[in-house]
Design a protein around this motif. Structure first.
Motif: not given
Length: 306
Positions: A105-108, A157-159, A163-164, A173-177
């Protein structure tokens, strides 16, 4: 481990002799791999001719090597034997990628691609590199800085703030990954263009992955996707360690900045942290450090803690 050259006849002979021990076939450039009580045997495709490469891993691979090799002189690669060291199905030149932080929830989100060759395999055996989820954070923080000085890798590294913004634009999420994996793989492959074997710890179907990266200017293709890739390929295992290291460093830096110990995951401990955090911070502050599409955030809104 011994690497030998075989012709089509000997390749078929190996396949027939160990037909009951073939675990999988046609994994990228791997024709098949065999796992018995004593050996791991991997056969590689050769697009340029009728001579194939086969690696044999085990306590005494030379008898098998001499039986099947078409070469008279066979020299085993001298490797330091580490007790309980992981055995991978492919130890050839390769690039692999993995990610961490997608469930935090809190980590990048951190994605890493790592290059592996013979010298890197020595490091992997020396430090017993395998799935980072099975290693303590203290070991990762202690060992990885030494490893980083001796390997080729690429890390993104994506903050959570960025991300939001991507999620707000409609990206899953999968598209971002996929986009992050492609960026790391492409960057590293430019430095190691001779590498054919490229592995990704599978998180979605192959066609979906290529669809997600279709708008990217530069793309790395011909990827082998394998679930639990860190157990099959040393490059993916190494990438998981490096990614985990950078996630821990980023989380440690955030903890220092907030003067509060930031927990990983998305458990009740994380919710308790956020409850304490909101005693001295605003909702907008929280949005900068958390993934707002997580259930944790939605639950906070429902109980009206702000």
């Amino acid at each position: 481990m011994v690497t030998i050259k075989v012709d089509e006849h000997n390749l078929k002979t190996i396949e027939n002799d160990f037909k009951d021990f073939i675990v999988d076939r046609n994994i990228g450039y791997i024709l098949f791999y065999i796992q018995t009580k004593d050996y791991i045997i991997t056969a590689y495709d050769n697009k340029k001719g009728k001579i194939y490469k086969v690696t044999i891993q085990g306590e005494d691979p030379m008898p098998l090597a001499k039986k099947y090799s078409i070469e008279e002189n066979i020299m085993p690669k001298k490797q330091k034997v580490i007790k309980e060291s992981p055995i991978f199905i492919d130890v050839d030149y390769q690039i692999g990628s993995d990610e961490v932080g997608t469930g935090d929830f809190l980590a990048p989100i951190v994605v890493c691609a790592a290059y592996v060759d013979n010298s890197t395999m020595q490091l992997i055996k020396e430090f017993n590199v395998h799935d980072s989820k099975k290693i303590s954070d203290s070991v990762i923080l202690k060992v990885v800085p030494t490893i980083l000085k001796k390997i080729h890798y690429s890390c993104k590294i994506l903050s959570n703030d960025k991300y939001n913004h991507l999620v707000a634009r409609g990206l899953s999420m999968n598209a971002i990954k996929a986009i992050l994996h492609n960026a790391c793989l492409t960057s590293l492959h430019k430095r190691c263009p001779y590498v054919n074997n490229i592995y990704v710890d599978k998180f979605c179907e192959e066609d979906k992955y290529y669809f997600y990266i279709s708008t990217q200017e530069q793309k790395t293709t011909n990827i082998v996707f394998k679930e639990k890739g860190e157990t099959f390929f040393p490059s993916v295992a190494l990438a998981s360690w490096v990614a985990r290291y950078y996630l821990l460093i980023e989380t440690k830096n955030l903890s220092t900045k907030l003067k509060m110990e930031v927990p990983l995951g998305a458990s009740k401990t994380v919710d308790e942290f956020v409850t304490n955090y909101l005693k001295s911070h605003t909702l907008d502050d929280l949005k900068l450090i958390c993934k707002t599409n997580f259930v944790n955030f939605k639950n906070l809104l429902e109980v009206k803690l702000f």
